[in-house]
Motif scaffolding. Structure first.
Motif, PDB file in Angstrom:
ATOM      1  N   LYS A 261      64.191  42.727  19.078  1.00 13.18           N
ATOM      2  CA  LYS A 261      63.627  43.752  19.955  1.00 13.18           C
ATOM      3  C   LYS A 261      64.065  45.154  19.512  1.00 13.18           C
ATOM      4  O   LYS A 261      63.264  46.102  19.519  1.00 13.18           O
ATOM      5  N   GLU A 262      65.325  45.279  19.140  1.00  8.58           N
ATOM      6  CA  GLU A 262      65.847  46.577  18.687  1.00  8.58           C
ATOM      7  C   GLU A 262      65.067  47.076  17.475  1.00  8.58           C
ATOM      8  O   GLU A 262      64.662  48.252  17.416  1.00  8.58           O
ATOM      9  N   LEU A 263      64.825  46.195  16.512  1.00 11.02           N
ATOM     10  CA  LEU A 263      64.089  46.585  15.312  1.00 11.02           C
ATOM     11  C   LEU A 263      62.631  46.873  15.636  1.00 11.02           C
ATOM     12  O   LEU A 263      62.060  47.876  15.164  1.00 11.02           O
ATOM     13  N   ALA A 264      62.023  46.036  16.454  1.00 13.36           N
ATOM     14  CA  ALA A 264      60.624  46.248  16.824  1.00 13.36           C
ATOM     15  C   ALA A 264      60.442  47.572  17.562  1.00 13.36           C
ATOM     16  O   ALA A 264      59.458  48.300  17.339  1.00 13.36           O
ATOM     17  N   ASP A 265      61.399  47.907  18.442  1.00 14.76           N
ATOM     18  CA  ASP A 265      61.323  49.167  19.187  1.00 14.76           C
ATOM     19  C   ASP A 265      61.447  50.367  18.250  1.00 14.76           C
ATOM     20  O   ASP A 265      60.748  51.379  18.426  1.00 14.76           O
ATOM     21  N   LEU A 266      62.329  50.273  17.263  1.00 17.77           N
ATOM     22  CA  LEU A 266      62.493  51.377  16.311  1.00 17.77           C
ATOM     23  C   LEU A 266      61.232  51.577  15.482  1.00 17.77           C
ATOM     24  O   LEU A 266      60.819  52.709  15.217  1.00 17.77           O
ATOM     25  N   ILE A 267      60.624  50.468  15.088  1.00 20.36           N
ATOM     26  CA  ILE A 267      59.388  50.559  14.305  1.00 20.36           C
ATOM     27  C   ILE A 267      58.291  51.222  15.144  1.00 20.36           C
ATOM     28  O   ILE A 267      57.554  52.075  14.651  1.00 20.36           O
ATOM     29  N   MET A 268      58.201  50.847  16.410  1.00 21.03           N
ATOM     30  CA  MET A 268      57.184  51.448  17.273  1.00 21.03           C
ATOM     31  C   MET A 268      57.479  52.926  17.526  1.00 21.03           C
ATOM     32  O   MET A 268      56.562  53.763  17.568  1.00 21.03           O
ATOM     33  N   ASN A 274      58.177  59.336  17.357  1.00 22.26           N
ATOM     34  CA  ASN A 274      59.421  59.687  18.048  1.00 22.26           C
ATOM     35  C   ASN A 274      60.652  59.564  17.164  1.00 22.26           C
ATOM     36  O   ASN A 274      61.722  60.079  17.518  1.00 22.26           O
ATOM     37  N   MET A 275      60.510  58.889  16.037  1.00 22.93           N
ATOM     38  CA  MET A 275      61.631  58.666  15.123  1.00 22.93           C
ATOM     39  C   MET A 275      61.167  58.879  13.683  1.00 22.93           C
ATOM     40  O   MET A 275      60.014  58.571  13.358  1.00 22.93           O
ATOM     41  N   PRO A 276      62.054  59.357  12.809  1.00 19.90           N
ATOM     42  CA  PRO A 276      61.710  59.400  11.386  1.00 19.90           C
ATOM     43  C   PRO A 276      61.776  57.997  10.802  1.00 19.90           C
ATOM     44  O   PRO A 276      62.418  57.107  11.387  1.00 19.90           O
ATOM     45  N   ILE A 277      61.122  57.792   9.691  1.00 20.20           N
ATOM     46  CA  ILE A 277      61.117  56.454   9.087  1.00 20.20           C
ATOM     47  C   ILE A 277      62.516  56.009   8.693  1.00 20.20           C
ATOM     48  O   ILE A 277      62.797  54.811   8.564  1.00 20.20           O
ATOM     49  N   LEU A 278      63.413  56.967   8.542  1.00 22.19           N
ATOM     50  CA  LEU A 278      64.783  56.632   8.161  1.00 22.19           C
ATOM     51  C   LEU A 278      65.454  55.726   9.193  1.00 22.19           C
ATOM     52  O   LEU A 278      66.312  54.907   8.844  1.00 22.19           O
ATOM     53  N   ALA A 279      65.069  55.849  10.466  1.00 19.84           N
ATOM     54  CA  ALA A 279      65.712  55.059  11.525  1.00 19.84           C
ATOM     55  C   ALA A 279      65.469  53.558  11.347  1.00 19.84           C
ATOM     56  O   ALA A 279      66.430  52.779  11.243  1.00 19.84           O
ATOM     57  N   PRO A 280      64.206  53.099  11.312  1.00 16.57           N
ATOM     58  CA  PRO A 280      64.014  51.656  11.108  1.00 16.57           C
ATOM     59  C   PRO A 280      64.469  51.188   9.727  1.00 16.57           C
ATOM     60  O   PRO A 280      64.957  50.058   9.594  1.00 16.57           O
ATOM     61  N   LEU A 281      64.344  52.044   8.727  1.00 15.70           N
ATOM     62  CA  LEU A 281      64.776  51.641   7.390  1.00 15.70           C
ATOM     63  C   LEU A 281      66.284  51.420   7.332  1.00 15.70           C
ATOM     64  O   LEU A 281      66.759  50.499   6.658  1.00 15.70           O
ATOM     65  N   THR A 282      67.024  52.263   8.017  1.00 16.33           N
ATOM     66  CA  THR A 282      68.485  52.106   8.028  1.00 16.33           C
ATOM     67  C   THR A 282      68.865  50.776   8.662  1.00 16.33           C
ATOM     68  O   THR A 282      69.743  50.064   8.156  1.00 16.33           O
ATOM     69  N   LEU A 283      68.192  50.421   9.741  1.00 22.45           N
ATOM     70  CA  LEU A 283      68.490  49.147  10.396  1.00 22.45           C
ATOM     71  C   LEU A 283      68.055  47.968   9.524  1.00 22.45           C
ATOM     72  O   LEU A 283      68.763  46.956   9.435  1.00 22.45           O
ATOM     73  N   ILE A 284      66.910  48.096   8.862  1.00 22.82           N
ATOM     74  CA  ILE A 284      66.451  47.028   7.976  1.00 22.82           C
ATOM     75  C   ILE A 284      67.430  46.833   6.822  1.00 22.82           C
ATOM     76  O   ILE A 284      67.765  45.694   6.457  1.00 22.82           O
ATOM     77  N   ASN A 285      67.904  47.929   6.246  1.00 21.35           N
ATOM     78  CA  ASN A 285      68.886  47.822   5.155  1.00 21.35           C
ATOM     79  C   ASN A 285      70.187  47.193   5.651  1.00 21.35           C
ATOM     80  O   ASN A 285      70.838  46.440   4.911  1.00 21.35           O
ATOM     81  N   HIS A 286      70.552  47.487   6.893  1.00 21.13           N
ATOM     82  CA  HIS A 286      71.747  46.867   7.480  1.00 21.13           C
ATOM     83  C   HIS A 286      71.551  45.358   7.593  1.00 21.13           C
ATOM     84  O   HIS A 286      72.437  44.575   7.207  1.00 21.13           O
ATOM     85  N   HIS A 287      70.410  44.943   8.117  1.00 18.76           N
ATOM     86  CA  HIS A 287      70.149  43.501   8.246  1.00 18.76           C
ATOM     87  C   HIS A 287      70.064  42.829   6.883  1.00 18.76           C
ATOM     88  O   HIS A 287      70.442  41.664   6.733  1.00 18.76           O
ATOM     89  N   LEU A 288      69.565  43.562   5.897  1.00 20.67           N
ATOM     90  CA  LEU A 288      69.459  42.996   4.556  1.00 20.67           C
ATOM     91  C   LEU A 288      70.836  42.761   3.942  1.00 20.67           C
ATOM     92  O   LEU A 288      71.039  41.786   3.204  1.00 20.67           O
ATOM     93  N   GLN A 289      71.785  43.638   4.267  1.00 25.08           N
ATOM     94  CA  GLN A 289      73.156  43.426   3.796  1.00 25.08           C
ATOM     95  C   GLN A 289      73.774  42.185   4.439  1.00 25.08           C
ATOM     96  O   GLN A 289      74.517  41.432   3.794  1.00 25.08           O
ATOM     97  N   GLN A 290      73.440  41.982   5.704  1.00 27.36           N
ATOM     98  CA  GLN A 290      73.970  40.827   6.428  1.00 27.36           C
ATOM     99  C   GLN A 290      73.249  39.535   6.062  1.00 27.36           C
ATOM    100  O   GLN A 290      73.834  38.445   6.115  1.00 27.36           O
TER     101      GLN A 290
END
Length: 315
Positions: A261-268, A274-290
Motif C-alpha cells: 500500500k505504501e508503494l502504491a500510494d507513492l506511485i499514485m 503531488n510527489m517527484p518521481i524520486l519518491a517512489p524510485l527511492t522506495l523501489i530501490n530500497h525494496h530491491l536492496q532487500q
C-alpha cells in the motif's frame, strides 16, 4: 576523465563573442564540468574572425539560399568559410557524447535563429545556425541542446540523461560491437524505452529479436539512431507511472500488505503530481536492496546518472 562533450566556447566562459564577452552557463560550468570533459569550439573564431568583431546574421536570398553575412554589410559573406570549417571540424568530433550550443547564434543556434530577408524582415520560425545544422546532419544521434533551454528542468534532465546513455552505449560496445553486446545493452534499457516511447519500445524490441538476420554494421548504426531518437522524447507522468507499476509487480511476493500500500500510494502521488518521481524510485530501490532481482538490478531506469546531479528532484 570525464565524458567528452562539445560546447560553444562562450557558454563555458571564454570571451569569444562579437562584443568580447561570453555567455557563461552556471549549470554547465559549475555542475556538469565535474562529469563532462568539455571541448570548447567557437566556429566564428574558427574561420578567423577577430574578437571583438562586427555582428553577422543569416539571410535568405531571393534564390532561397541561406547565407551568413555581415549585419551592416551583407556583401561580406562568410558562408563558404563556415561550411569549409564545419566540414573539416565535424569529422574530428566523432568521440563526442553530446554538445551544448549557444542559443540564437547564426553559427551555433539549434533552432529559431533569426533568418532575415534581404529587405530586413525576419522569416517566421527562423532556422538553425550554420555549424550546428551541419553537426546535426552529420551526427543525428548526438544529443544537442541549447544553453538557454538547460534552464528548463525537464529539458536539462533529458539532455544529461541522453549524454550518459550514449556514453554507456559506446562503453558497452568497446572497440568491437557484437550482437551479444547489443542485446545486453538493449535489455538494460527496456524500462527506459517503455517510459520514453512505448512505440519505440515495441519496434526496437522486434528489431533486436531479429538481430541474427541483420548485417551487424547496419544494425549497429540503425539501432543507435533509432534508440537515441526514442529517448529524445521526454518521459511523461503517464508512461513513468506505467513503468513504476511494472516495477511494483516484481515485489508482489516479497512485500506485506502495508508495504504494498505504501508503494502504491507513492506511485499514485507521483501520478497526480503531488510527489517527484524520486519518491517512489527511492522506495523501489530500497525494496530491491532487500529483495535482490538480477533483471531489475541491471535496469538503467532506476539509476540513470549520478544522484549528485539532483536532476530528478523536480521531475
Amino acid at each position: 576523465m570525464g565524458i567528452p562533450v562539445g560546447v560553444s566556447a562562450c557558454v563555458i566562459g571564454q570571451k569569444v563573442r562579437f562584443d568580447g564577452g561570453h555567455k557563461r552557463n552556471i549549470f554547465v560550468e559549475e555542475q556538469l564540468v565535474d562529469y563532462f570533459d568539455f571541448q570548447p569550439i567557437c566556429p566564428e573564431v574558427g574561420i578567423g574572425l577577430p574578437v571583438p568583431r562586427p555582428t553577422i546574421r543569416l539571410m535568405k536570398t531571393e534564390d532561397g539560399e541561406e547565407r551568413l553575412v555581415g549585419t551592416k554589410d551583407a556583401t561580406k559573406d562568410f558562408t563558404d568559410e563556415m561550411l569549409i570549417f564545419s566540414d573539416k571540424k565535424i569529422p574530428s568530433l566523432n568521440q563526442l557524447r553530446g554538445y551544448v550550443v549557444c542559443a540564437k547564434s547564426p553559427t551555433c543556434g539549434m533552432e529559431r535563429v533569426k533568418l532575415y530577408m534581404e529587405n530586413g524582415n525576419t522569416i517566421p520560425g527562423g532556422t538553425a545556425g550554420v555549424f550546428t545544422r551541419k553537426l546535426m546532419e552529420a551526427m543525428p544521434w548526438l544529443p544537442v541542446e541549447e544553453d538557454g533551454r538547460l534552464q528548463d528542468p525537464y529539458l536539462r534532465e533529458n539532455f544529461v540523461f541522453r549524454v550518459f546513455t550514449l556514453n554507456d552505449f559506446y562503453n558497452c560496445m568497446g572497440n568491437e560491437p557484437t550482437r551479444a553486446k547489443l542485446v545486453k545493452f538493449h535489455s538494460r534499457y527496456k524500462l527506459v524505452l517503455m517510459a520514453h516511447s512505448p512505440v519505440a519500445y515495441k519496434s526496437l524490441g522486434r528489431m533486436v529479436a531479429e538481430i541474427a538476420n541483420w548485417d551487424l554494421d547496419e544494425f549497429y548504426h540503425s539501432y543507435r539512431l533509432q534508440f537515441m531518437e526514442a529517448i529524445k522524447n521526454r518521459a511523461n507522468r503517464r508512461n513513468n507511472t506505467n513503468v513504476l507499476m511494472h516495477l511494483q509487480g516484481y515485489f508482489k511476493r516479497d512485500l506485506d500488505k502495508q508495504q504494498k500500500k505504501e508503494l502504491a500510494d507513492l506511485i499514485m502521488d507521483y501520478r497526480i503530481g503531488n510527489m517527484p518521481i524520486l519518491a517512489p524510485l527511492t522506495l523501489i530501490n530500497h525494496h530491491l536492496q532487500q529483495n535482490p532481482d538480477v533483471y531489475l538490478q541491471t535496469q538503467v531506469f532506476l539509476n540513470p546518472y549520478p544522484q549528485e546531479l539532483k536532476l530528478r528532484y523536480a521531475m
